[in-house]
Scaffold this active site. Structure first.
Site, PDB file in Angstrom:
ATOM      1  N   PHE A  62     -29.441  14.069  -0.549  1.00 38.63           N
ATOM      2  CA  PHE A  62     -29.378  14.555  -1.922  1.00 38.63           C
ATOM      3  C   PHE A  62     -30.613  14.130  -2.718  1.00 38.63           C
ATOM      4  N   TYR A  79     -13.968   7.278 -12.718  1.00 36.21           N
ATOM      5  CA  TYR A  79     -13.786   6.186 -11.748  1.00 36.21           C
ATOM      6  C   TYR A  79     -14.485   4.918 -12.242  1.00 36.21           C
ATOM      7  N   ASN A  84      -4.328   6.868   0.800  1.00 37.19           N
ATOM      8  CA  ASN A  84      -5.655   7.088   1.401  1.00 37.19           C
ATOM      9  C   ASN A  84      -5.837   6.224   2.644  1.00 37.19           C
ATOM     10  N   ASN A 136      -3.807   5.381 -11.929  1.00 34.98           N
ATOM     11  CA  ASN A 136      -3.795   4.533 -10.719  1.00 34.98           C
ATOM     12  C   ASN A 136      -4.525   3.224 -10.947  1.00 34.98           C
ATOM     13  N   LYS A 171     -12.961   1.103 -13.742  1.00 31.21           N
ATOM     14  CA  LYS A 171     -13.269  -0.260 -13.277  1.00 31.21           C
ATOM     15  C   LYS A 171     -13.721  -1.135 -14.446  1.00 31.21           C
ATOM     16  N   LEU A 198      -7.851   4.456  -6.576  1.00 30.72           N
ATOM     17  CA  LEU A 198      -8.540   5.656  -6.095  1.00 30.72           C
ATOM     18  C   LEU A 198     -10.031   5.445  -6.312  1.00 30.72           C
ATOM     19  N   ASN A 247     -22.753  -1.391  -1.950  1.00 26.39           N
ATOM     20  CA  ASN A 247     -22.332  -0.293  -1.059  1.00 26.39           C
ATOM     21  C   ASN A 247     -21.864  -0.834   0.293  1.00 26.39           C
ATOM     22  N   SER A 253     -16.840  -3.001  -9.166  1.00 28.65           N
ATOM     23  CA  SER A 253     -17.888  -2.183  -8.565  1.00 28.65           C
ATOM     24  C   SER A 253     -19.187  -2.326  -9.346  1.00 28.65           C
ATOM     25  N   ASN A 306     -19.353   9.534   0.979  1.00 31.19           N
ATOM     26  CA  ASN A 306     -20.356   8.467   1.056  1.00 31.19           C
ATOM     27  C   ASN A 306     -21.294   8.669   2.237  1.00 31.19           C
ATOM     28  N   LEU A 307     -22.470   8.075   2.103  1.00 30.50           N
ATOM     29  CA  LEU A 307     -23.544   8.319   3.068  1.00 30.50           C
ATOM     30  C   LEU A 307     -23.198   7.868   4.497  1.00 30.50           C
ATOM     31  N   ASP A 332       0.873  -1.187   0.000  1.00 28.41           N
ATOM     32  CA  ASP A 332       0.000   0.000   0.000  1.00 28.41           C
ATOM     33  C   ASP A 332       0.900   1.225   0.000  1.00 28.41           C
TER      34      ASP A 332
HETATM   35  P1  NAD Z   1      -9.563   2.804   0.368  1.00 27.03           P
HETATM   36  O1  NAD Z   1      -9.172   4.075  -0.266  1.00 27.03           O
HETATM   37  O2  NAD Z   1      -9.882   2.787   1.822  1.00 27.03           O
HETATM   38  O3  NAD Z   1      -8.451   1.695   0.108  1.00 27.03           O
HETATM   39  C1  NAD Z   1      -7.625   1.694  -1.034  1.00 27.03           C
HETATM   40  C2  NAD Z   1      -6.195   1.545  -0.561  1.00 27.03           C
HETATM   41  O4  NAD Z   1      -5.325   1.525  -1.707  1.00 27.03           O
HETATM   42  C3  NAD Z   1      -5.725   2.707   0.316  1.00 27.03           C
HETATM   43  O5  NAD Z   1      -5.112   2.196   1.483  1.00 27.03           O
HETATM   44  C4  NAD Z   1      -4.728   3.464  -0.558  1.00 27.03           C
HETATM   45  O6  NAD Z   1      -3.701   4.052   0.210  1.00 27.03           O
HETATM   46  C5  NAD Z   1      -4.220   2.367  -1.463  1.00 27.03           C
HETATM   47  N1  NAD Z   1      -3.747   2.807  -2.778  1.00 27.03           N
HETATM   48  C6  NAD Z   1      -4.368   3.651  -3.657  1.00 27.03           C
HETATM   49  N2  NAD Z   1      -3.641   3.779  -4.770  1.00 27.03           N
HETATM   50  C7  NAD Z   1      -2.538   2.995  -4.619  1.00 27.03           C
HETATM   51  C8  NAD Z   1      -1.407   2.699  -5.422  1.00 27.03           C
HETATM   52  N3  NAD Z   1      -1.280   3.246  -6.627  1.00 27.03           N
HETATM   53  N4  NAD Z   1      -0.480   1.854  -4.939  1.00 27.03           N
HETATM   54  C9  NAD Z   1      -0.599   1.303  -3.719  1.00 27.03           C
HETATM   55  N5  NAD Z   1      -1.645   1.552  -2.901  1.00 27.03           N
HETATM   56  C10 NAD Z   1      -2.600   2.380  -3.351  1.00 27.03           C
HETATM   57  O7  NAD Z   1     -10.803   2.221  -0.469  1.00 27.03           O
HETATM   58  P2  NAD Z   1     -11.765   0.993  -0.170  1.00 27.03           P
HETATM   59  O8  NAD Z   1     -13.120   1.529   0.105  1.00 27.03           O
HETATM   60  O9  NAD Z   1     -11.131   0.068   0.791  1.00 27.03           O
HETATM   61  O10 NAD Z   1     -11.808   0.350  -1.611  1.00 27.03           O
HETATM   62  C11 NAD Z   1     -10.937  -0.697  -1.996  1.00 27.03           C
HETATM   63  C12 NAD Z   1     -11.174  -1.031  -3.458  1.00 27.03           C
HETATM   64  O11 NAD Z   1     -12.542  -1.392  -3.640  1.00 27.03           O
HETATM   65  C13 NAD Z   1     -10.930   0.121  -4.419  1.00 27.03           C
HETATM   66  O12 NAD Z   1     -10.341  -0.400  -5.595  1.00 27.03           O
HETATM   67  C14 NAD Z   1     -12.315   0.657  -4.702  1.00 27.03           C
HETATM   68  O13 NAD Z   1     -12.388   1.274  -5.966  1.00 27.03           O
HETATM   69  C15 NAD Z   1     -13.123  -0.624  -4.662  1.00 27.03           C
HETATM   70  N6  NAD Z   1     -14.554  -0.380  -4.341  1.00 27.03           N
HETATM   71  C16 NAD Z   1     -14.878   0.299  -3.219  1.00 27.03           C
HETATM   72  C17 NAD Z   1     -16.225   0.524  -2.917  1.00 27.03           C
HETATM   73  C18 NAD Z   1     -16.629   1.316  -1.702  1.00 27.03           C
HETATM   74  O14 NAD Z   1     -17.776   1.753  -1.647  1.00 27.03           O
HETATM   75  N7  NAD Z   1     -15.769   1.503  -0.705  1.00 27.03           N
HETATM   76  C19 NAD Z   1     -17.215   0.039  -3.780  1.00 27.03           C
HETATM   77  C20 NAD Z   1     -16.827  -0.668  -4.930  1.00 27.03           C
HETATM   78  C21 NAD Z   1     -15.480  -0.875  -5.196  1.00 27.03           C
HETATM   79  C1  WQD Z   2     -25.501   6.596  -1.306  1.00 27.34           C
HETATM   80  C2  WQD Z   2     -26.793   7.399  -1.327  1.00 27.34           C
HETATM   81  C3  WQD Z   2     -26.576   9.606  -2.267  1.00 27.34           C
HETATM   82  C4  WQD Z   2     -23.988  11.267   0.808  1.00 27.34           C
HETATM   83  C5  WQD Z   2     -20.579   5.331  -4.497  1.00 27.34           C
HETATM   84  C6  WQD Z   2     -19.920   5.107  -5.826  1.00 27.34           C
HETATM   85  C7  WQD Z   2     -19.923   3.654  -6.171  1.00 27.34           C
HETATM   86  C8  WQD Z   2     -19.340   2.821  -5.035  1.00 27.34           C
HETATM   87  C9  WQD Z   2     -19.932   3.155  -3.708  1.00 27.34           C
HETATM   88  C10 WQD Z   2     -17.034   2.435  -5.482  1.00 27.34           C
HETATM   89  C11 WQD Z   2     -26.988   8.179  -2.622  1.00 27.34           C
HETATM   90  C12 WQD Z   2     -26.952   9.669  -0.807  1.00 27.34           C
HETATM   91  C13 WQD Z   2     -24.771  10.408   0.066  1.00 27.34           C
HETATM   92  C14 WQD Z   2     -24.596  12.393   1.450  1.00 27.34           C
HETATM   93  C15 WQD Z   2     -26.722  11.670   0.597  1.00 27.34           C
HETATM   94  N1  WQD Z   2     -17.946   3.047  -4.874  1.00 27.34           N
HETATM   95  N2  WQD Z   2     -26.117  10.609  -0.030  1.00 27.34           N
HETATM   96  N3  WQD Z   2     -25.951  12.525   1.321  1.00 27.34           N
HETATM   97  O1  WQD Z   2     -23.187   6.984  -4.732  1.00 27.34           O
HETATM   98  O2  WQD Z   2     -24.307   4.758  -4.244  1.00 27.34           O
HETATM   99  O3  WQD Z   2     -21.901   4.848  -4.602  1.00 27.34           O
HETATM  100  O4  WQD Z   2     -19.894   4.563  -3.498  1.00 27.34           O
HETATM  101  O5  WQD Z   2     -17.122   1.664  -6.398  1.00 27.34           O
HETATM  102  O6  WQD Z   2     -19.199   3.511  -7.340  1.00 27.34           O
HETATM  103  O7  WQD Z   2     -20.626   5.831  -6.812  1.00 27.34           O
HETATM  104  O8  WQD Z   2     -22.788   5.770  -2.533  1.00 27.34           O
HETATM  105  O9  WQD Z   2     -22.646   6.452  -0.189  1.00 27.34           O
HETATM  106  O10 WQD Z   2     -22.065   8.135  -1.982  1.00 27.34           O
HETATM  107  O11 WQD Z   2     -24.435   7.447  -1.679  1.00 27.34           O
HETATM  108  O12 WQD Z   2     -27.942  11.854   0.514  1.00 27.34           O
HETATM  109  O13 WQD Z   2     -23.929  13.192   2.098  1.00 27.34           O
HETATM  110  O14 WQD Z   2     -26.721   8.383  -0.294  1.00 27.34           O
HETATM  111  O15 WQD Z   2     -27.262  10.575  -2.988  1.00 27.34           O
HETATM  112  O16 WQD Z   2     -28.369   8.180  -2.880  1.00 27.34           O
HETATM  113  P1  WQD Z   2     -23.143   5.669  -4.115  1.00 27.34           P
HETATM  114  P2  WQD Z   2     -22.897   6.997  -1.549  1.00 27.34           P
END
Ligand code: NAD
Ligand code: WQD
Length: 338
Positions: A219, A150, A36, A100, A154, A84, A180, A125, A200-201, A32
């Protein structure tokens, strides 16, 4: 004992997955760059599992650093979280996101192939289905045209991985399409700790409840949904982490296999606020604000394939997700910085 390389293992989903991997008997090496995340998470993981994960601070785009990791450790498979993930930021900084997320994965796959490691679990995702897909989303649907860089990154990575699997039958790749993820480990020691204002929410709600933010903006309340607010499929991050362990066990099948990881239920923004308040007894002041650009009214998973083929279900209740979120947030009002 198998050794798993976890890229992005210091992050939110990665750290929970490391804990579940250790509990399942795997050795873990985290790579890592901490862009972030906070290194304090490593001690917390140690506290939970009694085992310190091996940690290498490096960027997945650094081919030499990856080669050194593969030379030093006998890696059996890779779980690739590093990337990211802020949708809005990706619109401002598309090059950073493609670099990234897309190039990072390509450099990783190249390093894996050079080391003779062909087993990969990728963090995809639900956003790959794009804005026009009918709900619930099913894996048999084609990849859509995600509206943000973003989301596009993916979908592009999934395409790259599919082509890679066609080119060389040694590859065995699972793309997990998360819906989510929310919640935190039941210990309250690890959880989601976004830098700055949460996008995020769930972290927004918990920071309002802990007094760090004044009120939630909901929102939009004029969507065509039962209460006018958007519906999403929220799943517990520990269930998601367990899904990664199950996926590793399915890596004896070659080719690319995609799975939705969600509960199969859509929950509204206002129902999330109500559930949080009723489970925790904390008030969450909110106001109705304009719609957020790019939000879809409603989507949730058809998660039957993961149940059938991985024996996985997202079993935790919404109440447990809320209780675990609050334990983490109230025990750590400043996250890992506290
Ligand atoms: P996060 O930001 O908490 O974790 C990602 C980690 O990757 C961080 O620790 C960051 O420092 C590290 N990182 C970023 N770029 C890097 C690089 N170039 N080299 C090495 N390390 C790097 O995010 P998360 O919520 O744990 O998400 C993890 C993965 O899941 C991501 O790929 C994200 O796109 C995917 N994802 C997340 C969600 C969500 O809602 N959290 C939903 C769908 C997909
Ligand atoms: C959820 C709901 C907002 C914040 C995102 C990415 C998705 C995935 C997960 C990585 C929505 C509402 C939010 C706030 C609000 N990530 N909201 N007030 O948008 O479904 O998904 O994160 O892959 O790709 O798009 O998640 O948690 O941002 O929002 O009303 O302050 O909450 O409008 O309806 P989302 P979210």
């Amino acid at each position: 004992m198998q050794t798993i390389l976890v890229t992005g293992g210091a992050g939110y989903i990665g750290s929970h997955t490391v804990v579940e991997l250790q509990a399942a008997g795997y050795d873990v090496v985290i790579v890592d760059n901490l862009v972030n995340s906070n290194p304090a998470v490593l001690n917390r993981i140690h506290q939970i599992s009694g085992k310190a994960p091996l940690f290498v601070q490096a960027d997945v785009r650094d081919a030499d650093a990856l080669a050194a990791v593969f030379a030093k450790y006998d890696i059996d498979a890779v779980i690739h979280f590093a990337g990211l993930k802020a949708v809005g930021e990706s619109v401002e900084k598309p090059l950073q996101y493609y670099d990234n997320n897309v190039r990072g994965t390509m450099v990783l796959c190249q390093a894996m192939a050079e080391a003779g490691v062909f087993k990969l679990v990728f963090s995809s995702s639900a956003t790959v289905y794009g804005p026009d897909a009918p709900v619930p989303y099913e894996e048999s649907m084609p990849l859509g045209q995600p509206s943000s860089p973003y989301g596009a990154s993916k979908a592009m990575v999934e395409r790259v991985l599919a082509d890679l699997c066609v080119s060389d039958s040694r590859w065995s790749v699972v793309a997990l399409r998360y819906f989510n993820p929310i919640g935190a480990h039941v210990s309250g020691l690890i959880g989601e700790d976004p830098l700055g204002l949460p996008n995020n929410l769930m972290p927004f709600i918990s920071r309002v409840a802990v007094g760090k933010l004044a009120e939630l903006s909901v929102f939009g309340d004029d969507y065509n949904t039962p209460d006018g607010t958007c519906l999403r499929d929220y799943l517990h991050v520990v269930d998601l982490a367990v899904g990664h362990c199950r996926s590793l066990q399915s890596l004896d099948k070659v080719g690319l296999h995609a799975f939705n990881l969600g509960t199969g239920n859509g929950v509204s923004v206002l129902d999330m606020v109500k559930a949080f308040e009723s489970v925790t007894g904390q008030k969450v002041p909110y106001k109705i604000a304009p719609r957020r650009h790019g939000d879809l009214p409603a989507f949730w998973a058809n998660a039957d394939k993961a149940k059938r083929e991985l024996s996985w279900v997202a079993g935790s209740s919404l109440e447990k997700m809320m209780a675990d979120t609050w334990r983490w947030q109230s025990n750590n009002p400043d996250g890992y910085g506290g």
